[in-house]
Design a protein around this motif. Structure first.
Motif, short mmCIF file in Angstrom:
data_model
loop_
_atom_site.label_atom_id
_atom_site.label_comp_id
_atom_site.label_asym_id
_atom_site.label_seq_id
_atom_site.Cartn_x
_atom_site.Cartn_y
_atom_site.Cartn_z
N ILE A 163 25.08 33.18 12.70
CA ILE A 163 23.81 33.33 13.42
C ILE A 163 23.64 34.77 13.87
O ILE A 163 22.54 35.35 13.77
CB ILE A 163 23.76 32.36 14.61
N GLU A 164 24.71 35.38 14.36
CA GLU A 164 24.65 36.78 14.81
C GLU A 164 24.25 37.70 13.66
O GLU A 164 23.38 38.57 13.81
CB GLU A 164 26.02 37.19 15.35
N VAL A 165 24.88 37.54 12.49
CA VAL A 165 24.59 38.43 11.36
C VAL A 165 23.20 38.15 10.80
O VAL A 165 22.47 39.08 10.42
CB VAL A 165 25.67 38.29 10.28
N ALA A 166 22.79 36.88 10.75
CA ALA A 166 21.45 36.55 10.27
C ALA A 166 20.38 37.14 11.18
O ALA A 166 19.37 37.68 10.71
CB ALA A 166 21.28 35.04 10.17
N ARG A 167 20.60 37.07 12.49
CA ARG A 167 19.66 37.66 13.44
C ARG A 167 19.57 39.17 13.23
O ARG A 167 18.47 39.74 13.20
CB ARG A 167 20.12 37.35 14.87
N THR A 168 20.72 39.81 13.09
CA THR A 168 20.77 41.25 12.84
C THR A 168 20.02 41.62 11.57
O THR A 168 19.26 42.59 11.53
CB THR A 168 22.23 41.72 12.75
#
Length: 276
Positions: free
Chosen positions: A237-242
């Protein structure tokens, strides 16, 4: 450059493809209405769809739809263990391009397995064969009037003794940056963005993002796991948001194309289908 293994493409087309979209968005609106755009992901295990036998390992491509709005679909072609070379040589780029339509986006993230230069089926040199293979993705997207986007490989979880987050991808990110400038295509520098984020969170704060598991915590990993490359739901989720935020900042996506960039996304929204 020889692409001798394209003859395997037909067999590979039978492998699972994770397509996160409604039929109306993927193939045209109900009653013949306008067709929405699709974001096609070419990449490796850090982005790939994971299945129930790998949970809680999660690719960031699984979480990307949480941050997209409007008629945008995600076709996740990323596969574990692939490099820019093997993805092409196995016919996977051909399969991806068969589904690309004008106006689509082709997101290309490779590097982790290109670094395995001891493996002739996957290894590339950053300043020669890596760039040569990446140009095939750019060419294929452009020929279909789609927009290619290069994405530097997300960083692993590596820290020096003093707690400094360490880069692990050698010259591959620099080679991709140079190619993007030369070819005038958008570059999403996830390597730099993730390295800065891991530095901010530190060794303890990043552990929950990666597939670190205590023994008995998951039936898929009865002896536990200490994986500094692949993500759990929070990390994906963190990388997708980024990635979604960077696509917006680069004007690859418009404000109407994204949603919830600052919203909390519960990890329970990640699901792992059964293998086909």
């Amino acid at each position: 450059m020889s692409l001798t293994r394209r003859q395997t493409a037909a067999a590979l087309l039978a492998l699972p493809l994770a397509l996160t979209a409604t039929p109306a968005l993927a193939h045209g609106g109900a009653g013949g209405g306008p067709r929405g755009r699709t974001l096609h992901i070419a990449g490796d295990s850090t982005a790939a769809q994971k299945y129930a036998d790998a949970a809680p390992e999660t690719g960031w491509g699984m979480a990307l739809p949480f941050f997209l709005g409007g008629p945008l679909a995600v076709a996740n072609h990323a596969v574990n263990g692939r490099s820019s070379r093997s993805f092409v040589d196995e016919g996977r780029l051909t399969a991806l391009l068969d589904g690309v339509r004008p106006g689509d986006l082709v997101l290309v993230q490779f590097g982790h397995n290109d670094e395995k230069t001891e493996d002739p089926a996957r290894g590339t040199d950053p300043w020669t064969t890596y760039q040569e293979y990446l140009r095939l993705y750019l060419k294929g997207a452009r020929e279909r009037r789609a927009r290619p986007v290069l994405i530097t490989p997300v960083e692993r979880r590596r820290f020096a003794d003093d707690g400094t987050a360490r880069p692990t991808h050698g010259e591959y990110p620099a080679a991709m940056r140079a190619l993007a400038a030369e070819e005038r295509v958008p570059l999403i520098d996830v390597q730099a963005l993730s390295l800065a984020r891991w530095q901010e969170l530190g060794p303890d704060g990043t552990e929950a993002l990666f597939n670190w598991l205590e023994p008995g915590a998951s039936p898929n990993y009865p002896d536990g796991r200490q994986d500094n490359t692949h993500f759990r739901p929070a990390g994906a989720i963190e990388v997708a948001r980024t990635t979604a935020r960077a696509l917006l900042d680069a004007r690859v996506l418009a404000p109407r194309d994204v949603r919830g960039l600052d919203a909390h996304v519960p990890e329970r929204r990640i699901t792992w289908p059964q293998p086909a």
